[in-house]
Design an enzyme around this catalytic site. Structure first.
Site, PDB file in Angstrom:
ATOM      1  N   ARG A 180      63.876  65.708  54.489  1.00 45.06           N
ATOM      2  CA  ARG A 180      64.174  65.792  53.066  1.00 45.06           C
ATOM      3  C   ARG A 180      62.924  66.208  52.315  1.00 45.06           C
ATOM      4  NH1 ARG A 180      66.910  60.008  53.680  1.00 45.06           N
ATOM      5  NH2 ARG A 180      65.300  60.091  55.283  1.00 45.06           N
ATOM      6  N   ARG A 210      51.406  65.768  51.859  1.00 47.10           N
ATOM      7  CA  ARG A 210      50.704  66.058  50.596  1.00 47.10           C
ATOM      8  C   ARG A 210      49.563  65.082  50.344  1.00 47.10           C
ATOM      9  NH1 ARG A 210      55.557  66.371  46.505  1.00 47.10           N
ATOM     10  NH2 ARG A 210      53.841  66.543  45.026  1.00 47.10           N
ATOM     11  N   ASP A 270      60.476  67.392  49.301  1.00 51.45           N
ATOM     12  CA  ASP A 270      60.363  67.052  47.880  1.00 51.45           C
ATOM     13  C   ASP A 270      60.688  68.258  46.995  1.00 51.45           C
ATOM     14  OD1 ASP A 270      59.187  64.608  48.678  1.00 51.45           O
ATOM     15  OD2 ASP A 270      57.161  65.458  48.592  1.00 51.45           O
TER      16      ASP A 270
END
Lengths: 250, 250
Positions: free
Chosen positions: A56, A203, A58
């Site tokens: 999934r 990230r 972002d």
């Protein structure tokens, strides 16, 4: 006839609220795929097609080759399905392959590994043609420091310090076997491979490595950051547009 | 101090009405450059900075490295000028180089040659990440036919059949010394090099070559099309987004 189909999909995540469908948000990758496949198969309104994705991503994150699967009741060939999907999906989502697969194939549960790439760019000009796919830095980070710090971040560890979900109740242990940092012109590309990644993990790892590259975090502190299991100790979450899901292993 | 400056510039032409400034159209490359440079030099309203470009690209056409020049009255260094311009220009225009040049340098008159590239893409998936920089074809053209036809189009000729400006009064004779067609995956890239190109010329040459590739125009007819000096005989004007100005020779 009902069969399970596997899809390889690319998308430019710029305009989307991420992979996962969400109430009230029309622009999600999963939502777009389910709408098109439900229409294609004339699925009843009370049982629309459900699409399972490998990961999934972002909002704003891209994918070159993510994998999904869905049970479809159709007589169309694989190629007909691909052409239909590419015709009705928006121009920023592409279906690169459609294959009938085992009924037991599950794009998320069966994923053994994933490759992500984070791309940054530095310089006094501007990356006009891929500005939506890179994160622009104000200065060049020290890549040798980043490489040294990356060595602390590979292996099997509890990555709680690099998890964006504060309420995560499941295990935050993952195995990241590779962090490769490549330089090419004004680009620095960081490739991450592991058996799975927590929310925002790539990230936050990138944001931490960049802080090391700028000299704001000493190389050796990265070991302590990892061991602290505390999100507050790690660097910032790097912006989404530099991130791209490259490959899923099964 | 007033000096002549040479600029190397990239732009993504998607949002622009082309290079040339036009009354009532805010989004032109020349207009954006002149506004930023006039502000930078505090130019009086009645004598704003005038920017000369190597070529006037159409709306939607891109440039990797076009050249421009302008007389600027400033004490800023070349690098300071570049940083200022990249800060105030929009994200789809980049100044890659700024250099003081001879007072006599004129970006358009002194251009000896130009390289353009036209990129097409074919396939049943979609070119998600460079969709704004390619023209998508419904089928693969026959590249060997296109290469054979291209041989008729090189040399020094009157290219009136390939000129989009019906009222062109000046000479339509140009020398195109190279048309190279490269294939890579699902991409076909056509490189044109010549001493100058008429309005829409590269796009009409491309549209004609694609018709040959599809079998709609026989290879040998291209010679007659060229000799006819009649725009009606040539193929359609290929869409702007596949075109990019690559290099200017001086």
């Amino acid at each position: 006839m009902k069969r399970n189909y596997k899809f390889i999909i690319s998308y430019d995540g710029t305009r989307f609220y991420g992979w996962e469908k969400q109430p009230g948000k029309e622009m999600t990758i999963q939502g777009k795929l389910e709408t098109v496949l439900s229409k294609m198969t004339n699925a009843p309104a009370d049982s629309p097609v459900s699409v399972i994705g490998a990961g999934r991503t972002d909002a704003g994150v891209h994918a070159r080759a993510t994998v999904a699967n869905a049970i479809l009741d159709t007589d169309m060939t694989e190629e007909e399905i691909q052409v239909y999907m590419n015709t009705y999906l928006p121009e920023d989502i592409s279906v690169n392959e459609v294959r009938i697969c085992s009924d037991r194939f599950h794009a998320r549960y069966n994923a053994l590994g994933k490759t992500y790439r984070y791309t940054v760019w530095y310089g006094i000009s501007k990356p006009v043609f891929d500005r939506k796919y890179v994160t622009v830095l104000n200065q060049k980070p020290d890549v040798s420091k980043m490489r040294a710090a990356a060595q602390y971040l590979i292996g099997t560890h509890d990555y709680k310090s690099f998890c964006g979900n504060k309420k995560m109740k499941k295990s935050t242990v993952r195995c990241v076997d590779t962090i490769n940092i490549e330089e090419s012109g004004n680009y620095i590309r960081i490739y991450f491979h592991g058996n799975g990644f927590l929310q925002n993990m790539v990230r936050i790892l990138t944001g931490t490595l960049l802080e090391v590259g700028y000299g704001n975090i000493p190389v050796d502190s990265v070991k302590e950051i990892l061991e602290a299991c505390d999100r507050q100790k790690a660097g910032p979450t790097a912006p989404p547009q530099g991130l791209c899901m490259m490959k899923v292993d099964y």
